[in-house]
Design a protein around this motif. Sequence first.
Motif, PDB file in Angstrom:
ATOM      1  N   VAL A 182       6.378   7.961  -1.309  1.00  0.00           N
ATOM      2  CA  VAL A 182       5.953   6.698  -0.700  1.00  0.00           C
ATOM      3  C   VAL A 182       5.178   5.848  -1.706  1.00  0.00           C
ATOM      4  O   VAL A 182       5.350   4.625  -1.777  1.00  0.00           O
ATOM      5  CB  VAL A 182       5.106   6.970   0.557  1.00  0.00           C
ATOM      6  N   THR A 183       4.342   6.482  -2.508  1.00  0.00           N
ATOM      7  CA  THR A 183       3.569   5.739  -3.505  1.00  0.00           C
ATOM      8  C   THR A 183       4.474   5.136  -4.574  1.00  0.00           C
ATOM      9  O   THR A 183       4.257   3.994  -5.014  1.00  0.00           O
ATOM     10  CB  THR A 183       2.517   6.661  -4.135  1.00  0.00           C
ATOM     11  N   GLN A 184       5.488   5.877  -4.986  1.00  0.00           N
ATOM     12  CA  GLN A 184       6.467   5.298  -5.919  1.00  0.00           C
ATOM     13  C   GLN A 184       7.113   4.058  -5.308  1.00  0.00           C
ATOM     14  O   GLN A 184       7.324   3.043  -5.983  1.00  0.00           O
ATOM     15  CB  GLN A 184       7.524   6.340  -6.271  1.00  0.00           C
ATOM     16  N   PHE A 185       7.420   4.151  -4.031  1.00  0.00           N
ATOM     17  CA  PHE A 185       8.026   3.011  -3.343  1.00  0.00           C
ATOM     18  C   PHE A 185       7.063   1.826  -3.294  1.00  0.00           C
ATOM     19  O   PHE A 185       7.440   0.678  -3.550  1.00  0.00           O
ATOM     20  CB  PHE A 185       8.444   3.413  -1.933  1.00  0.00           C
ATOM     21  N   LEU A 186       5.807   2.088  -2.949  1.00  0.00           N
ATOM     22  CA  LEU A 186       4.833   0.995  -2.844  1.00  0.00           C
ATOM     23  C   LEU A 186       4.621   0.302  -4.186  1.00  0.00           C
ATOM     24  O   LEU A 186       4.484  -0.928  -4.248  1.00  0.00           O
ATOM     25  CB  LEU A 186       3.510   1.533  -2.306  1.00  0.00           C
ATOM     26  N   ALA A 187       4.616   1.087  -5.260  1.00  0.00           N
ATOM     27  CA  ALA A 187       4.486   0.492  -6.594  1.00  0.00           C
ATOM     28  C   ALA A 187       5.715  -0.347  -6.925  1.00  0.00           C
ATOM     29  O   ALA A 187       5.609  -1.458  -7.472  1.00  0.00           O
ATOM     30  CB  ALA A 187       4.291   1.593  -7.631  1.00  0.00           C
ATOM     31  N   TRP A 188       6.879   0.182  -6.589  1.00  0.00           N
ATOM     32  CA  TRP A 188       8.134  -0.556  -6.804  1.00  0.00           C
ATOM     33  C   TRP A 188       8.136  -1.850  -5.996  1.00  0.00           C
ATOM     34  O   TRP A 188       8.515  -2.915  -6.493  1.00  0.00           O
ATOM     35  CB  TRP A 188       9.299   0.346  -6.405  1.00  0.00           C
ATOM     36  N   LEU A 189       7.680  -1.767  -4.733  1.00  0.00           N
ATOM     37  CA  LEU A 189       7.669  -2.933  -3.854  1.00  0.00           C
ATOM     38  C   LEU A 189       6.722  -4.006  -4.376  1.00  0.00           C
ATOM     39  O   LEU A 189       7.030  -5.206  -4.324  1.00  0.00           O
ATOM     40  CB  LEU A 189       7.251  -2.510  -2.443  1.00  0.00           C
TER      41      LEU A 189
END
Length: 676
Positions: A403-410
């Motif tokens: 989820v954190t990888q996603f939030l950084a990507w977002l």
Amino acid sequence: MPTCRAAYQGEEALERLLRKAGSPYGVSDLAALLAGVEAAPLGEDADAWMELVSATPSDALKAQLRAFRAAHSHASASAEPASPAARVAALRGELERRGLAGFVVPRADEHQGEYVPPRAERLAWLTGFTGSAGLAIVLRESAAVFVDGRYTLQVAQQTDPTLFTAQHLTEQPPEAWIAKHLTKGGKLGYDPWLHTPDGLESLRRAARKAGGELVACADNPLDAVWTDQPPAPIAPVRPHDVRFTGRESVDKRTTLGAKLAENGVDAAVLTAPDSLAWLLNVRGGDVPRTPLPLGFAILYADGAVDLFMDRRKFVPGLEAHLGNAVRVHAPQALGTALDSLGADKRHVLVDPSSAAAWIFDRLAGAGADIIRGNDPCALPKACKNSSEIDGTRAAHRRDGAAVTQFLAWLAERAADGRLTEIEAAEQLAEFRRKNELFRDFSFDTISGAGPNGAIVHYRATPASNRRIEPGQLYLVDSGAQYLDGTTDITRTLAIGTPTPEMRDRFTRVLKGHIALGNAHFPRGTTGSQLDALARSSLWSAGLDYDHGTGHGVGSYLGVHEGPHRISKVPNRVPLEVGMIVSNEPGYYKTGGYGIRIENLVTVVEAKVNGSDRPMLGFETLTLAPIDRNLVEPGLLTAAELDWLNAYHARVRATLTPLVDGPTATWLAGATAPIGT
């Protein structure tokens, strides 16, 4: 998997490959098997069903099985679906033929589960409404569909108002509608497989009030007009390793059997698939997003079990895993087994809140002494053991990293306003799929931008798909099924600069989240006694949300699990050590935005200085940043700021070693202390 699909070489070639693999199937049997396979969710592994054909299929056999399935799927593709109006008319015609004034269509299957197989999606087939809870009533001249507050916007979008009047399940209940619209002397039909005895009582009273009668149908009239209704699903049922379950099945069975004996009970009828999965240490795939095998069981006081399940779903070796004390029967044999219990005048435990009325009717007709009580598996399943808790902690660490990888990507991608809800959900899915213990998602991701975030159980479709644009809030509620645990997390994110109102509402939701997460409470406290803690800050501003605050969560089982919950709705089940529950207050401005902050927590023993009684509290399991840009520090107390900063410090320390360098850099900023 090969990058190109092999051509189907014909029945003779496939027959040779099946014989070579020692398969119990011939080509003539595969079509029937495939009909059930096609009726099960596709899942993440499209080839998983092949293990039912052969324990170790060769690449050549796999290629031909794929080709055979593709040919079978093309041949069995259904024609253009009938319109909702035509379906309603067909059902009314069937009701007229049977002498019925109306029929009740719940969103339910024979097991009363939240997720149902395609065969049981009767409410969606008839009305177009695809939510996970609801009920329709069709009379000769009128019809209505009833949903709770989560689905008021969705039902308006998905149903035809000229066919169905949309009603709020609690504010405009079915009972009141029946009493007003059922004609005097009218017979209102129901399928006894799709209702519990508890659920039928209020409908029966309403029918009597109208001068009519609620009557059980021997078979479902809707099924009679659903000409292309799918068959029962067939998905592989596999052993679930004891390193994840923490207890052998025989231990669970003998312990529960002994408790039955202590209470003078000869047998318990189990109708909940998650109870079967937990008791027997198996997992399946018959319904979407939850690893459940559909079936029934009778647990006896000596720990033996009669299991009623289609053997075609068993992977090789499953019966050895089950052991000799678990006797396997065809699903159709359940009625005969219930008759035997009645003939022997057995004392039989059945849960009236979850078992179908058909079960009660059959047992009563056979002469059994029915003991109404809770499913004996429900509470021990909810109270996770140390292995299950350790597993879910590990699952949440890995899930938090994804989820954190996603939030950084977002954070990098959303600023230009071109990213869509569906694209964002797909990218989040890809981050989760990289985990080796990942098996599926725990529900369809809710990816809602702007006004779509205000739809509590929104699901992005090509028709509704919005761009995630500056000035909006973006709500993403998602989760996964890992072999060692089930996750569910919601984060609300500001895209660009949020308005003062957005920050105010978000911070009030956060205050409620912190208040509940920090709660200490004596043993015996129920979730309904704690619910107001999560709402207090919203209430003080004249605000609220129209859903529960917390639901139980299983261990590689259902993302929604009872018997406990945190809700305004009264619940007599106390919170106990080992239970997992969500903490998810929210706020929704129709047409504007939605806010929800959700972590999973587990109940733990709490040490409270000076306490004169045993106290409990919560340990937060979910690990991912909460959007600091939406926090209004002036609304938080010092203690609340301390909680947020401590949580973020824990997130940073735990997840930094699990993510790549650029993500770690972003994470450091996203979890930086506020107000220090």
